[in-house]
Scaffold this motif. Sequence first.
Motif, PDB file in Angstrom:
ATOM      1  N   UNK A 133       4.722   5.084   2.437  1.00 53.95           N
ATOM      2  CA  UNK A 133       5.161   6.449   2.767  1.00 53.95           C
ATOM      3  C   UNK A 133       5.400   6.604   4.261  1.00 53.95           C
ATOM      4  N   UNK A 134       4.462   6.073   5.059  1.00 53.03           N
ATOM      5  CA  UNK A 134       4.590   6.218   6.509  1.00 53.03           C
ATOM      6  C   UNK A 134       5.844   5.525   7.007  1.00 53.03           C
ATOM      7  N   UNK A 184      -1.434   4.386  14.179  1.00 53.24           N
ATOM      8  CA  UNK A 184      -1.325   4.741  12.772  1.00 53.24           C
ATOM      9  C   UNK A 184      -1.119   3.515  11.909  1.00 53.24           C
ATOM     10  N   UNK A 232       5.363  11.163  10.445  1.00 50.40           N
ATOM     11  CA  UNK A 232       4.632   9.956  10.102  1.00 50.40           C
ATOM     12  C   UNK A 232       4.349   8.863  11.125  1.00 50.40           C
ATOM     13  N   UNK A 233       5.263   8.266  11.865  1.00 47.27           N
ATOM     14  CA  UNK A 233       4.765   7.081  12.564  1.00 47.27           C
ATOM     15  C   UNK A 233       3.912   7.389  13.775  1.00 47.27           C
ATOM     16  N   UNK A 254      -3.752   2.247   9.013  1.00 45.02           N
ATOM     17  CA  UNK A 254      -3.488   2.127   7.580  1.00 45.02           C
ATOM     18  C   UNK A 254      -3.569   0.693   7.109  1.00 45.02           C
ATOM     19  N   UNK A 276       0.154  12.376  12.964  1.00 45.58           N
ATOM     20  CA  UNK A 276       0.081  12.279  11.508  1.00 45.58           C
ATOM     21  C   UNK A 276      -1.305  11.878  11.034  1.00 45.58           C
ATOM     22  N   UNK A 330      -8.412   5.159   7.362  1.00 44.78           N
ATOM     23  CA  UNK A 330      -8.243   6.601   7.195  1.00 44.78           C
ATOM     24  C   UNK A 330      -9.311   7.173   6.292  1.00 44.78           C
ATOM     25  N   UNK A 334       0.344   4.399   0.893  1.00 41.21           N
ATOM     26  CA  UNK A 334       0.325   5.242   2.089  1.00 41.21           C
ATOM     27  C   UNK A 334       1.157   4.613   3.197  1.00 41.21           C
ATOM     28  N   UNK A 335       1.010   3.291   3.331  1.00 38.63           N
ATOM     29  CA  UNK A 335       1.792   2.573   4.336  1.00 38.63           C
ATOM     30  C   UNK A 335       3.270   2.666   4.017  1.00 38.63           C
ATOM     31  N   UNK A 390       0.849  -1.185   0.000  1.00 38.43           N
ATOM     32  CA  UNK A 390       0.000   0.000   0.000  1.00 38.43           C
ATOM     33  C   UNK A 390       0.885   1.235   0.000  1.00 38.43           C
TER      34      UNK A 390
END
Lengths: 451, 349
Positions: free
Chosen positions: A121-122, B340, B250-251, B344, B255, B349, A118-119, A116
Amino acid sequence: MMKYILIILLIKLLFLIINKNNMLNILFQNMMIMLLIFFIVNYSYIKLNMMDFYAIYYDFGLDFFSFWMINLSIWIILLMMLASLKVVKYKNFLFLFVVNLMFMLFFLVMSFSVLNLLMFYIMFEASLIPTLFLILGWGYQIERIEAGMYMMLYTLVFSLPFLLMMFYMYHMSYSLDIEYLNIKKLNFDSFLYNFVMMIFFVKIPMFSLHGWLPKAHVEAPVSGSMILAGVMLKLGGYGIYRLMFISENLMSNYMMSILVFSLVGSIYLSLVCLRQVDMKSLVAYSSVVHMGLVIGGLFSLEIIGVQGAFLMMISHGLCSSGLFCLVNMFYERSLSRSLIINKGMLSYCSPMMMMWFLLCMGNMSAPPSLNLISEIFLLMSLLSLTKFLVIILMLFLFFSSCYSLYLYSYVCYGKSLFLYSFTSFSVREFFLILMHLIPLNLMILKIDIFY
Amino acid sequence: MKLLIMLIFYFILMLSTLITLSSHSWMIIWMMLEINLMSFIPIIMLSKMINNHTFLFKYFIVQTISSSSFLITITLMWINDYSLNIFNTNFMEIMLSLSMILKMGLYPFHLWYIEIMLNLPWMMFFLMSTWQKIIPLTIISFFNENTIIYMTIIISSMISSIQGIYQNNLRKIFAFSSINQTSWLTINSNMSIYLMIMYMLMYMMILFSIINMLNVNNFYYINNLYLLNNYHYLMKLFLFLNILSLAGLPPFMGFITKIISIKFLIFNKMYLITSILIISSLMTLFFYLRLTYTSMILIKSKFNPLMMKKYSKDFSYKSYFFNKLNFMMIMITILSYFSLIIMTLFDLY
């Protein structure tokens, strides 16, 4: 794939329970070796083309690229623990160090195996934070604050527009699955496509976006520069490989400019390498030079170019992290990274100079190393693109072998400053370098396992 | 006795906000605005930390100006309902949004906000930057988007992020960061009130765990944060994780807020305002990172209880790490790590 991620999470919990400082590093290394062996044995049947995914489970999957990248990252993190004896010996926040390495491994494995976007990217951004913590927590000078700030802001300036672009892509195609996006071929103009690619160009780093890299390498402890050169730069190349084909309509215009720009930049940076005095920043600049060739191979849009770039990433990961280890060993003995102080080391210990020789030859891609075959692949793909590139590539190869030779000859030969308290190298240090050298030089005998 | 009074006022403060969230009438909303103000001022007055109360007059005057202009607008709307449309409704919306912007302390009226935030004790600071903004944000969510609100969001996010860069005072830094977060909140409440509530919940969770730590230790300047070296190093770790979470890296949980609002904005094709908000949040990252450097550099220092007694209000080392509030803070931090990833993984989200 999911079970390995869960295993990594469980190992973290195990460390929280045990919390005994004296055996922590040995326990960590044993866990990592177990994990690596299980992983290789479990997925050793993978022998695939591009974008053929195995072991799909929820959003995770493996193809040949991500499989070997995960192996590389486990291997490098294992050797990081071996390299940083000072943290273990003086109990310099050892528990925090081990947990930090575990989090780094977790983020790296996730980002290499997730499908994925988005995952991805995170996890891509999350792997930055343990690195920052490693640089700031265990670094040497006070300039490490500036280096950490450079690293964070360089990457985040280009990553937040990517976040915006990612939701734009989601709005266009209503999915963020990477493979679906690659099949669907979104309709971008080159301005938007630049935003997608720029985050990876910073991470790789491409020429002119590389300002953070030498700073971060110079200020980082040995484990930080090993992980940066070994795996973090490869994250950028991996991202380019995953997202390169989402809009093919503008590739023919776009690729040539990027390719020529990064190759010419590599020539320029190899000239910069030739006048470095700091060994660590020389190795850092040399890794930027190699990554320029990787961008060239990826953007040549040929299967052999992609394979060459992939092989180059693996071989460079082993080679440059080994060089960083060696630089750190001399730093621990002479307390300086300067080439002028560390010259003429051949008289002190010749066996370690053999290792230094082999790693430098690996860096200039001399025959027995994995770099050779990758460079041959990359040259094939680039030369089949246009004949014009011969001039650039000739200069590139010449200068890149020049600085490797310069590094080797300066450290080994010449009149040494008389270092009276130079301890000989321990078994641990020979073992550390051999663990870089053996895969680098012997993998070429069975090169077909990589693709 | 004092505790009872405090309890009553806190109760009224909570109740007024909840009534506003669930009311249908403009008049009740106006009344609740006034009650909210009248209960918030005694709460500040009664806390021990404040020496001079002159800034409360400033706060009172600003708030009454905004709520009286709100009252005028409401009555004009009322007249409009009974007669022919005498006044332009666009004018009403501009009046309403201006008064709410004055109440929240966004850009054209942000000077009073910083000046008052400088004098507040930390827990009042927390209330001021989160709870007091719920009523104005709900009122903004009741009417359409207009250019006044867009312009204030753009300019206040840019100005707060630029001005926060060179501050050394912690309260000033957090005041600017709260202005920046309020501009995110305002655009969210413009889109939908549920988005705003989600954002506000997470923002409160993160901000509370930071502000609690600053409150217990009485930190007011950046260099005071070096005193954290006297604690167990995990305390420093939790502080820096929470600050990075507030920055929206991000993590962490911070975020999620960014993801949700960016997704909504992109799906409604508001590209300009999103990119400007993202650039401003990047610039705020600069001063959030300045706060974390003190806690990311690992220094081995001997624990010195005398020094800690000197600087903190009621300090006992044994009970410090495992008391209830810190436990909550640790739980929030752990939650922020894994929420998070879970979110995801299952496309929440």
